[in-house]
Design a protein around this motif. Structure first.
Motif, PDB file in Angstrom:
ATOM      1  N   UNK A 152       0.820  -1.218   0.000  1.00  0.00           N
ATOM      2  CA  UNK A 152       0.000   0.000   0.000  1.00  0.00           C
ATOM      3  C   UNK A 152       0.851   1.265   0.000  1.00  0.00           C
ATOM      4  N   UNK A 153       2.119   1.157   0.381  1.00  0.00           N
ATOM      5  CA  UNK A 153       3.019   2.316   0.344  1.00  0.00           C
ATOM      6  C   UNK A 153       3.988   2.268  -0.836  1.00  0.00           C
ATOM      7  N   UNK A 154       3.674   1.393  -1.812  1.00  0.00           N
ATOM      8  CA  UNK A 154       4.491   1.305  -3.015  1.00  0.00           C
ATOM      9  C   UNK A 154       5.668   0.367  -2.927  1.00  0.00           C
ATOM     10  N   UNK A 155       5.846  -0.303  -1.780  1.00  0.00           N
ATOM     11  CA  UNK A 155       6.971  -1.229  -1.646  1.00  0.00           C
ATOM     12  C   UNK A 155       6.726  -2.490  -2.483  1.00  0.00           C
ATOM     13  N   UNK A 156       7.811  -3.118  -2.920  1.00  0.00           N
ATOM     14  CA  UNK A 156       7.717  -4.334  -3.726  1.00  0.00           C
ATOM     15  C   UNK A 156       7.912  -5.550  -2.840  1.00  0.00           C
ATOM     16  N   UNK A 157       7.078  -6.571  -3.046  1.00  0.00           N
ATOM     17  CA  UNK A 157       7.175  -7.803  -2.270  1.00  0.00           C
ATOM     18  C   UNK A 157       7.475  -8.988  -3.172  1.00  0.00           C
ATOM     19  N   UNK A 158       8.315  -9.865  -2.658  1.00  0.00           N
ATOM     20  CA  UNK A 158       8.606 -11.141  -3.295  1.00  0.00           C
ATOM     21  C   UNK A 158       7.565 -12.151  -2.810  1.00  0.00           C
ATOM     22  N   UNK A 159       6.856 -12.809  -3.743  1.00  0.00           N
ATOM     23  CA  UNK A 159       5.779 -13.730  -3.361  1.00  0.00           C
ATOM     24  C   UNK A 159       6.026 -15.080  -4.018  1.00  0.00           C
ATOM     25  N   UNK A 160       5.746 -16.150  -3.301  1.00  0.00           N
ATOM     26  CA  UNK A 160       5.883 -17.495  -3.833  1.00  0.00           C
ATOM     27  C   UNK A 160       5.055 -17.645  -5.114  1.00  0.00           C
ATOM     28  N   UNK A 161       5.676 -18.161  -6.176  1.00  0.00           N
ATOM     29  CA  UNK A 161       5.002 -18.243  -7.478  1.00  0.00           C
ATOM     30  C   UNK A 161       3.813 -19.197  -7.465  1.00  0.00           C
ATOM     31  N   UNK A 162       3.900 -20.305  -6.710  1.00  0.00           N
ATOM     32  CA  UNK A 162       2.760 -21.217  -6.604  1.00  0.00           C
ATOM     33  C   UNK A 162       1.560 -20.509  -5.992  1.00  0.00           C
ATOM     34  N   UNK A 163       1.836 -19.727  -4.953  1.00  0.00           N
ATOM     35  CA  UNK A 163       0.760 -18.992  -4.277  1.00  0.00           C
ATOM     36  C   UNK A 163       0.119 -17.989  -5.222  1.00  0.00           C
ATOM     37  N   UNK A 164       0.944 -17.248  -5.966  1.00  0.00           N
ATOM     38  CA  UNK A 164       0.413 -16.264  -6.915  1.00  0.00           C
ATOM     39  C   UNK A 164      -0.436 -16.953  -7.976  1.00  0.00           C
ATOM     40  N   UNK A 165       0.048 -18.085  -8.513  1.00  0.00           N
ATOM     41  CA  UNK A 165      -0.711 -18.813  -9.529  1.00  0.00           C
ATOM     42  C   UNK A 165      -2.063 -19.257  -8.986  1.00  0.00           C
ATOM     43  N   UNK A 166      -2.069 -19.763  -7.753  1.00  0.00           N
ATOM     44  CA  UNK A 166      -3.327 -20.196  -7.143  1.00  0.00           C
ATOM     45  C   UNK A 166      -4.299 -19.052  -6.928  1.00  0.00           C
ATOM     46  N   UNK A 167      -3.783 -17.922  -6.461  1.00  0.00           N
ATOM     47  CA  UNK A 167      -4.642 -16.753  -6.221  1.00  0.00           C
ATOM     48  C   UNK A 167      -5.203 -16.208  -7.538  1.00  0.00           C
ATOM     49  N   UNK A 168      -4.380 -16.188  -8.577  1.00  0.00           N
ATOM     50  CA  UNK A 168      -4.855 -15.716  -9.879  1.00  0.00           C
ATOM     51  C   UNK A 168      -5.897 -16.672 -10.449  1.00  0.00           C
ATOM     52  N   UNK A 169      -5.659 -17.976 -10.326  1.00  0.00           N
ATOM     53  CA  UNK A 169      -6.633 -18.958 -10.802  1.00  0.00           C
ATOM     54  C   UNK A 169      -7.972 -18.789 -10.090  1.00  0.00           C
ATOM     55  N   UNK A 170      -7.924 -18.547  -8.789  1.00  0.00           N
ATOM     56  CA  UNK A 170      -9.172 -18.332  -8.030  1.00  0.00           C
ATOM     57  C   UNK A 170      -9.869 -17.057  -8.467  1.00  0.00           C
ATOM     58  N   UNK A 171      -9.107 -15.979  -8.629  1.00  0.00           N
ATOM     59  CA  UNK A 171      -9.695 -14.699  -9.030  1.00  0.00           C
ATOM     60  C   UNK A 171     -10.354 -14.786 -10.396  1.00  0.00           C
ATOM     61  N   UNK A 172      -9.805 -15.615 -11.274  1.00  0.00           N
ATOM     62  CA  UNK A 172     -10.345 -15.774 -12.627  1.00  0.00           C
ATOM     63  C   UNK A 172     -11.373 -16.901 -12.702  1.00  0.00           C
ATOM     64  N   UNK A 173     -11.574 -17.630 -11.590  1.00  0.00           N
ATOM     65  CA  UNK A 173     -12.414 -18.833 -11.582  1.00  0.00           C
ATOM     66  C   UNK A 173     -12.031 -19.728 -12.750  1.00  0.00           C
ATOM     67  N   UNK A 174     -10.734 -20.015 -12.820  1.00  0.00           N
ATOM     68  CA  UNK A 174     -10.173 -20.759 -13.943  1.00  0.00           C
ATOM     69  C   UNK A 174     -10.702 -22.181 -14.007  1.00  0.00           C
TER      70      UNK A 174
END
Length: 297
Positions: A188-210
């Protein structure tokens, strides 16, 4: 006659894909790309071909990639030690700059270039682009003793997903683009975060109802106690295998990611062997498939 027989055999193989093409037409499939498939040149080419073919026959592939080995290699070259706690990379500000440089500036663009070279129309994105991945700081918990609160461990600029801008991804897929996403998020303050790629893929799949979430790994799939491949299992069966210790180590977070995605609306999840040529096509378009399929019920 031999040439005709070979041609008929190829036609039969093509016809086997027809029900799957019909079933998945205009559906979204999220693929987490990582492991050996990202470092072997021949496998990289085959993966790009798979993604392009999916798009040409009317499926919307969304690629989320990792880059751990590449990050580790650059850190070593600049004389900085890689440190992990509970499998998570400790990420100070200097490390985060290198993580972003590798994931967004090198790996992402290489994947985009490969897909486009094979006739695709890929676009590279990071979590900062269009506020694609809004994130917040992630803390580890470590149990020290029974009946005492767990220790909270700060591992730096490691994040967890708060929100996915799914409209940005859908806008791209509907306009014939293939999104290729680096797993970095913006705070929220513009900082960049490193996120586990599996987690990101899962969250994106859920958001898209893949329709599907595919995780490419360096193992055949989920193995039972006798080290035999489990072709299909349900949510409840997966939880039982976690409880009895069959699923452990690096497979545990992948299973957790799949189970969360299923509860988030993804139809099916798959853990497949990315060391096989055309692993994605083999899983999506053949009767037997490869790897392990995980379903809600």
């Amino acid at each position: 006659m031999e040439n005709i027989s070979n041609s008929i055999e190829r036609a039969d193989i093509l016809l086997e894909t027809l029900p799957y093409i019909r079933r998945f037409y205009n559906k979204t499939i999220v693929i987490k790309y990582g492991g050996h498939a990202m470092v072997d040149n021949e496998l990289k080419d085959k993966f790009a071909q798979d993604i392009v073919m999916m798009k040409y026959i009317g499926i919307n592939p969304v690629v989320v990639h990792g880059g751990g080995p590449q990050i580790g290699e650059l850190l070593k070259r600049v004389g900085k030690e890689s440190k992990f706690i509970q499998g998570m990379r400790v990420t100070d500000e200097e490390t985060m700059n290198i993580v972003e440089m590798v994931l967004v500036g090198t790996v992402n663009k290489e994947i985009v270039g490969l897909i486009n070279r094979h006739g695709g129309n890929a676009v590279g994105l990071s979590g900062k682009d269009g506020n694609l991945i809004c994130a917040e700081k992630y803390y580890l918990n470590e149990e020290k003793a029974k009946h005492t609160p767990p220790e909270i461990i700060d591992i730096g600029l490691v994040g967890k997903v708060k929100n996915i801008n799914s409209s940005l991804i859908m806008s791209l897929t509907q306009n014939n683009f293939i999104p290729v996403i680096a797993p970095t998020g913006i705070g929220e303050n513009g900082e960049t975060y490193n996120i586990n790629a599996d987690v990101v893929a899962g969250e994106i799949a859920s958001a898209l109802e893949a329709e599907k979430l595919l995780l490419l790994t360096d193992v055949p799939g989920v193995l039972d106690k006798n080290k035999n491949l489990i072709n299909t299992m349900t949510n409840d069966e997966a939880l039982q295998l976690i409880d009895d210790g069959t699923i452990e180590g690096g497979m545990f977070p992948k299973i957790k990611c799949c189970l969360k995605a299923l509860k988030g609306g993804v139809k099916k999840t798959h853990i497949i062997d990315g060391r096989l040529k055309h692993a994605v096509l083999l899983e999506v378009f053949t009767d037997k498939g490869i790897g392990t399929e995980i379903v809600l019920q």
